[in-house]
Design a protein around this motif. Structure first.
Motif, PDB file in Angstrom:
ATOM      1  N   TYR A  66       0.830  -1.202   0.000  1.00 25.79           N
ATOM      2  CA  TYR A  66       0.000   0.000   0.000  1.00 25.79           C
ATOM      3  C   TYR A  66       0.865   1.252   0.000  1.00 25.79           C
ATOM      4  O   TYR A  66       2.007   1.224   0.448  1.00 25.79           O
ATOM      5  CB  TYR A  66      -0.913   0.012   1.237  1.00 25.79           C
ATOM      6  CG  TYR A  66      -1.863  -1.153   1.267  1.00 25.79           C
ATOM      7  CD1 TYR A  66      -3.090  -1.074   0.619  1.00 25.79           C
ATOM      8  CD2 TYR A  66      -1.527  -2.334   1.921  1.00 25.79           C
ATOM      9  CE1 TYR A  66      -3.957  -2.149   0.635  1.00 25.79           C
ATOM     10  CE2 TYR A  66      -2.391  -3.407   1.934  1.00 25.79           C
ATOM     11  CZ  TYR A  66      -3.611  -3.310   1.287  1.00 25.79           C
ATOM     12  OH  TYR A  66      -4.457  -4.376   1.292  1.00 25.79           O
ATOM     13  N   THR A  67       0.284   2.324  -0.447  1.00 23.07           N
ATOM     14  CA  THR A  67       0.987   3.598  -0.492  1.00 23.07           C
ATOM     15  C   THR A  67       1.163   4.188   0.902  1.00 23.07           C
ATOM     16  O   THR A  67       2.198   4.752   1.208  1.00 23.07           O
ATOM     17  CB  THR A  67       0.225   4.603  -1.382  1.00 23.07           C
ATOM     18  OG1 THR A  67       0.023   3.999  -2.653  1.00 23.07           O
ATOM     19  CG2 THR A  67       0.993   5.892  -1.549  1.00 23.07           C
ATOM     20  N   GLU A 126      -3.602   2.781   4.961  1.00 18.08           N
ATOM     21  CA  GLU A 126      -4.232   1.793   4.078  1.00 18.08           C
ATOM     22  C   GLU A 126      -3.846   0.374   4.482  1.00 18.08           C
ATOM     23  O   GLU A 126      -4.684  -0.533   4.501  1.00 18.08           O
ATOM     24  CB  GLU A 126      -3.827   2.028   2.625  1.00 18.08           C
ATOM     25  CG  GLU A 126      -4.397   3.269   2.009  1.00 18.08           C
ATOM     26  CD  GLU A 126      -3.833   3.534   0.624  1.00 18.08           C
ATOM     27  OE1 GLU A 126      -4.603   3.982  -0.230  1.00 18.08           O
ATOM     28  OE2 GLU A 126      -2.623   3.290   0.396  1.00 18.08           O
ATOM     29  N   ALA A 127      -2.575   0.164   4.811  1.00 20.70           N
ATOM     30  CA  ALA A 127      -2.107  -1.163   5.224  1.00 20.70           C
ATOM     31  C   ALA A 127      -2.787  -1.596   6.520  1.00 20.70           C
ATOM     32  O   ALA A 127      -3.212  -2.745   6.654  1.00 20.70           O
ATOM     33  CB  ALA A 127      -0.591  -1.165   5.379  1.00 20.70           C
ATOM     34  N   ARG A 137       6.450   2.800   0.319  1.00 16.93           N
ATOM     35  CA  ARG A 137       5.338   1.851   0.304  1.00 16.93           C
ATOM     36  C   ARG A 137       5.331   1.085   1.613  1.00 16.93           C
ATOM     37  O   ARG A 137       6.331   1.048   2.330  1.00 16.93           O
ATOM     38  CB  ARG A 137       5.413   0.912  -0.886  1.00 16.93           C
ATOM     39  CG  ARG A 137       6.480  -0.141  -0.796  1.00 16.93           C
ATOM     40  CD  ARG A 137       6.396  -1.140  -1.960  1.00 16.93           C
ATOM     41  NE  ARG A 137       7.234  -2.271  -1.689  1.00 16.93           N
ATOM     42  CZ  ARG A 137       8.525  -2.337  -1.939  1.00 16.93           C
ATOM     43  NH1 ARG A 137       9.130  -1.305  -2.491  1.00 16.93           N
ATOM     44  NH2 ARG A 137       9.221  -3.408  -1.629  1.00 16.93           N
ATOM     45  N   THR A 151     -11.039  -4.571  -3.073  1.00 20.93           N
ATOM     46  CA  THR A 151      -9.644  -4.945  -3.272  1.00 20.93           C
ATOM     47  C   THR A 151      -9.506  -6.289  -3.966  1.00 20.93           C
ATOM     48  O   THR A 151      -8.418  -6.665  -4.349  1.00 20.93           O
ATOM     49  CB  THR A 151      -8.889  -5.004  -1.931  1.00 20.93           C
ATOM     50  OG1 THR A 151      -9.575  -5.933  -1.080  1.00 20.93           O
ATOM     51  CG2 THR A 151      -8.820  -3.652  -1.289  1.00 20.93           C
ATOM     52  N   SER A 154      -1.967  -4.290  -3.912  1.00 18.81           N
ATOM     53  CA  SER A 154      -3.077  -3.354  -3.986  1.00 18.81           C
ATOM     54  C   SER A 154      -3.186  -2.801  -5.392  1.00 18.81           C
ATOM     55  O   SER A 154      -2.331  -3.011  -6.236  1.00 18.81           O
ATOM     56  CB  SER A 154      -2.861  -2.196  -2.988  1.00 18.81           C
ATOM     57  OG  SER A 154      -1.883  -1.316  -3.447  1.00 18.81           O
TER      58      SER A 154
END
Length: 170
Positions: free
Chosen positions: A12-13, A17-18, A123, A147, A160
């Motif tokens: 993930y960016t 998000e992670a 990331r 996702t 992702s």
């Protein structure tokens, strides 16, 4: 630290998000203690927030001195009454301001700015023990939020929808 072989199951960016991705398997009773979020290609960012001058140094010193004075005022039972505590804060602010100005002057113009430092990875990889990686991939693809349509990588690990470069963690 778990020394078992691990592989990347998602990337993930942002760390947020992670973490959101790991929440879903956690809600399903998945053993998330066998999962880690690893920031890759980490860099230190120093964001300059403004100039620092003599007045700013005095103000910063006054604020620090007032805080120290207030702390000592709370710790001393004799001084803990309201009026003496205010005097201790005012005295601390005055001493802090008077010490802040010469400290600033002694720097001779070096680092004449205020800044905030933070670490930012390019990331964030979600890795899992090999023994449970397939189950983790399955739970991530079933996760609400769409996702499940992401492409697979050559290592079989799910990524992702935002492709990221770099080596895979194994």
């Amino acid at each position: 630290m778990n020394e078992q072989a691990r592989r990347t199951i998602a990337s993930y960016t942002t760390c947020h998000e992670a973490a959101r991705a790991v929440d879903h398997p956690s809600d399903q009773g998945f053993p998330v203690e066998r999962v880690a979020i690893i920031g890759q290609d980490v860099r230190l960012v120093e964001q300059v927030t403004g100039r620092k001058g003599q007045a700013g140094a005095a103000l910063h010193g006054a604020a620090s001195g007032a805080l120290i004075g207030w702390t000592f005022g709370l710790l001393d039972p004799v001084v803990s009454r309201l009026r003496p505590a205010l005097y201790v804060r005012a005295f601390g602010a005055l001493v802090g301001a008077l010490l802040g100005m010469p400290v600033y002057a002694a720097q001779h113009g070096r680092r004449n700015f205020a800044s905030v430092r933070f670490i930012r990875p390019s990331r964030n990889d979600v890795v899992a023990d090999d023994a449970i990686a397939e189950e983790a991939v399955q739970l991530l693809t079933e996760r609400p939020g769409g996702t499940g349509t992401s492409a697979s990588t050559s290592s079989g690990a799910w990524k992702s929808s935002r492709p990221q470069g770099g080596p895979a963690v194994t």
